[in-house]
Structure formats: structure tokens, C-alpha cells
Design an enzyme around this catalytic site. Sequence first.
Site, PDB file in Angstrom:
ATOM      1  N   THR A  16       0.843  -1.193   0.023  1.00 29.47           N
ATOM      2  CA  THR A  16       0.227   0.250  -0.110  1.00 29.47           C
ATOM      3  C   THR A  16       1.064   1.180  -0.048  1.00 29.47           C
ATOM      4  OG1 THR A  16      -1.707  -1.250   1.061  1.00 29.47           O
ATOM      5  CG2 THR A  16      -1.713   0.965   1.415  1.00 29.47           C
ATOM      6  N   TYR A  29      -7.783   0.256  -4.623  1.00 28.30           N
ATOM      7  CA  TYR A  29      -6.414   0.569  -4.931  1.00 28.30           C
ATOM      8  C   TYR A  29      -5.563  -0.630  -5.549  1.00 28.30           C
ATOM      9  CZ  TYR A  29      -4.381  -0.848  -0.793  1.00 28.30           C
ATOM     10  OH  TYR A  29      -4.241  -1.481   0.614  1.00 28.30           O
ATOM     11  N   SER A  62       1.551  -7.506  -0.417  1.00 24.28           N
ATOM     12  CA  SER A  62       2.517  -8.468   0.628  1.00 24.28           C
ATOM     13  C   SER A  62       1.912  -9.933   0.800  1.00 24.28           C
ATOM     14  CB  SER A  62       2.975  -7.739   1.568  1.00 24.28           C
ATOM     15  OG  SER A  62       1.703  -7.428   2.634  1.00 24.28           O
ATOM     16  N   THR A  95       1.660  -4.127   4.311  1.00 25.97           N
ATOM     17  CA  THR A  95       1.628  -4.282   5.915  1.00 25.97           C
ATOM     18  C   THR A  95       0.869  -5.733   6.211  1.00 25.97           C
ATOM     19  OG1 THR A  95      -0.637  -3.162   5.939  1.00 25.97           O
ATOM     20  CG2 THR A  95       1.212  -2.040   6.285  1.00 25.97           C
ATOM     21  N   ASP A  96       0.443  -6.175   5.409  1.00 23.21           N
ATOM     22  CA  ASP A  96      -0.227  -7.682   5.463  1.00 23.21           C
ATOM     23  C   ASP A  96       0.438  -8.799   6.336  1.00 23.21           C
ATOM     24  OD1 ASP A  96      -2.573  -6.600   4.704  1.00 23.21           O
ATOM     25  OD2 ASP A  96      -2.884  -7.564   3.040  1.00 23.21           O
ATOM     26  N   LYS A 168       0.702  -6.978  12.960  1.00 26.55           N
ATOM     27  CA  LYS A 168      -0.554  -6.192  12.547  1.00 26.55           C
ATOM     28  C   LYS A 168      -1.952  -6.357  13.186  1.00 26.55           C
ATOM     29  CE  LYS A 168      -2.902  -4.633   8.030  1.00 26.55           C
ATOM     30  NZ  LYS A 168      -2.812  -4.488   6.972  1.00 26.55           N
ATOM     31  N   GLU A 286      -3.040 -26.310  30.391  1.00 25.27           N
ATOM     32  CA  GLU A 286      -4.334 -27.384  30.482  1.00 25.27           C
ATOM     33  C   GLU A 286      -3.721 -28.435  29.533  1.00 25.27           C
ATOM     34  OE1 GLU A 286      -8.269 -25.660  30.178  1.00 25.27           O
ATOM     35  OE2 GLU A 286      -7.002 -23.909  30.076  1.00 25.27           O
TER      36      GLU A 286
HETATM   37  N1  ASP Z   1      -2.638  -5.813   1.106  1.00 28.05           N
HETATM   38  C1  ASP Z   1      -1.616  -4.857   1.344  1.00 28.05           C
HETATM   39  C2  ASP Z   1      -0.270  -5.582   1.380  1.00 28.05           C
HETATM   40  O1  ASP Z   1       0.103  -5.984   2.467  1.00 28.05           O
HETATM   41  C3  ASP Z   1      -1.888  -3.928   2.507  1.00 28.05           C
HETATM   42  C4  ASP Z   1      -1.035  -3.110   2.764  1.00 28.05           C
HETATM   43  O2  ASP Z   1       0.025  -2.694   2.405  1.00 28.05           O
HETATM   44  O3  ASP Z   1      -1.298  -2.149   3.700  1.00 28.05           O
HETATM   45  O4  ASP Z   1       0.559  -5.383   0.450  1.00 28.05           O
END
Ligand code: ASP
Length: 330
Positions: A16, A29, A62, A95-96, A168, A286
Amino acid sequence: MTTRTPRILVLGTGGTIAGAGSGGTGTAYRPGGLSLEVLVGHLAALGLAAELVPQEIARIGSQDIGWDEWRALHAACTAALADPAVDGVIITHGTDTAEETAFLLDLTLPTHKPIVLVGAMRAADAVGADGMRNFANAVKVAGDPAAAGRGVMLVMGDAVLAARDARKAATSAIDAFRSFPRGPMARVTPSSLDWFGPAHRLGEGARYGFPESSPRVAILTAGAGMDEQPVKALLGIGCKGVVLAGMGQGNAPASVIAALAEAAASGVPVVRSTRVDEGIVDRNVEVDDDALGLVAARALGPAKARMLLMVLVANGVTDARRVQAAFDGG
Ligand code: ASP
């Protein structure tokens, strides 16, 4: 302190932070829609005190990252670590799965230069985009000699997180990352950087060899009322390790635990982590790990437990005691 302007290698993978096509206010996007050259050009226009050298590895979301990209990133970082002309490395990343890539590199690279992943929650052309600020923050970190000896880091939203701790925790909020069990390592802005403690991994070499194979390790999420058939199915497709995203402290119905113990007895390492957002999974709470040959993930959530288990299996570490020792280590 470096007296010359730091030279920073910027490895682009997409995500992103390089997202385009939102039309400013839209939700849809394309991750990686912008080239790294364009991104670095925008950053250079800010006049930061750093020389940025772009190298594009990929332009993907990602969610599609895997061993080809990880191998290329590892090789590029290894070359940069050996090159006296390079002071630090930034990896632009979605970020994924940033926590997975960061942790893999953290486990398999030495620590003598800063290596920093950075991403964004809003596409580069979205109103209120966070990418440029995060990127400028990452330059501040990667150009700081005091950032060495801390392992691979993730810079998001004015915070510097250790790869092992970063997670995340929100799908779209701008403040999407949490750090557990330790809090952030530093606070950063484009013009300031405050470390909260000394570098704790100075002089450390790579902890593990970079995997030459890519062993299949699966995450099995526990659900109330499930039976043991999914465990059997995973073994049936040749999984070399299983991570349980269990209930609470890594629990699952008795028949599932029994099937996992059978897998462990047959030489397939099994790690119990949790589907709960945050918390430690301890041994023998447990579930009798000692008797069943299972491993407790401690503070690692399922995604990072899977990454560590893949690295261990690829390095020939499958014995439950040695796997547990790796999960116990900081
Ligand atoms: N789906 C995107 C990625 O991980 C989300 C992001 O970058 O925030 O490439």
C-alpha cells in the site's frame, strides 16, 4: 556517528505504501501500483539528509510474497551488509505480511547494520496518506548508527518495533500495529529519534541459515466443536510442521490434541500458539506438553510461530526440546 551523509539501499516490494488508483477518496487501489523510483523521488524531494539507492525486488501486494522474494531480499541485504559504502537498508513492504518478512530476515541476518521495513495503511495517492511520513521516519532510523545491533525493525506511525514483537492488529486503522510482549524500541519522526534502551544484539551473527528448502508448515485454527480430521488432512498433504492457533492458552478439543500428539510422535513438530490477539502460551498449563511432545509458542502468534518453525525445520531442527528452546529465546 557517521560524519558523511548516510547511504541507504531501498529495496522495493510494493504494498500500500506504493499503492495507486484510489482517486484520492476511493477505497479500492492497486498495491505496488507506483514504481520504487517514483516513491524514492517523492522522498528525495523532501531534502532528507540521506542518499537513497533504489532497487526494485517486486511490485506486489504482500499477500503474494513468498520464497522467491524472500530469497532476493535476503541476498540483497547480505550484499548491503558486506558493502562498506552502504550504511543501512530500508525495505518498502505491504503491511499484511510485513511481520513475517521482518521476522524471517531477523532470524537469518546478522545485526551490524540497520535493516528497516516500512509500510503504509493508505495508498500513496489517498487523501491523508501515511506512507511518505513512515518512509521519512524509516530513513531517520536506517541512517542512525545507533540503530545497529537491534535486529530487523518495522517502522510504522512514528514507532519503531522489533521484528519479533511487531503484529498487525487492525485491518484499516492508521494505527494498525502493536508490539508484544515488549513495547516499541523507539519513537521516531522525520527529524527526531529517541531510543528507549541500548542496542541489545550488538555483534550478533545470523541466528539461522536462510532456508534452502521451503518446508510446508500449516496453521490450524481451533474452533469449538471441531474434530481431528483437519489434522489428518494436513499430515496427508505432507506438512513438515503444524502450528495450532488454539483457543486461550493454545487449547483445542481433546481429539484434536490427541491427533497433534500423534503427529509429534511421528516426527512432525507441533507448536501450540493462540487465536487470541495477544498473550503468552506457556507449557503444561491445560495441555501436558511434556507427556505429548508438544511445543508452546510463548509470545509468538500463529504467523510468526509458523515462520520460526519453517526456519527451524529447514535447518534440521525438529526435536521438540530444541524447537522449544528456539521459541523460548528472545
Ligand atoms: N494488502 C496490502 C499489502 O500487504 C496491504 C498494505 O500494504 O497495507 O500489500
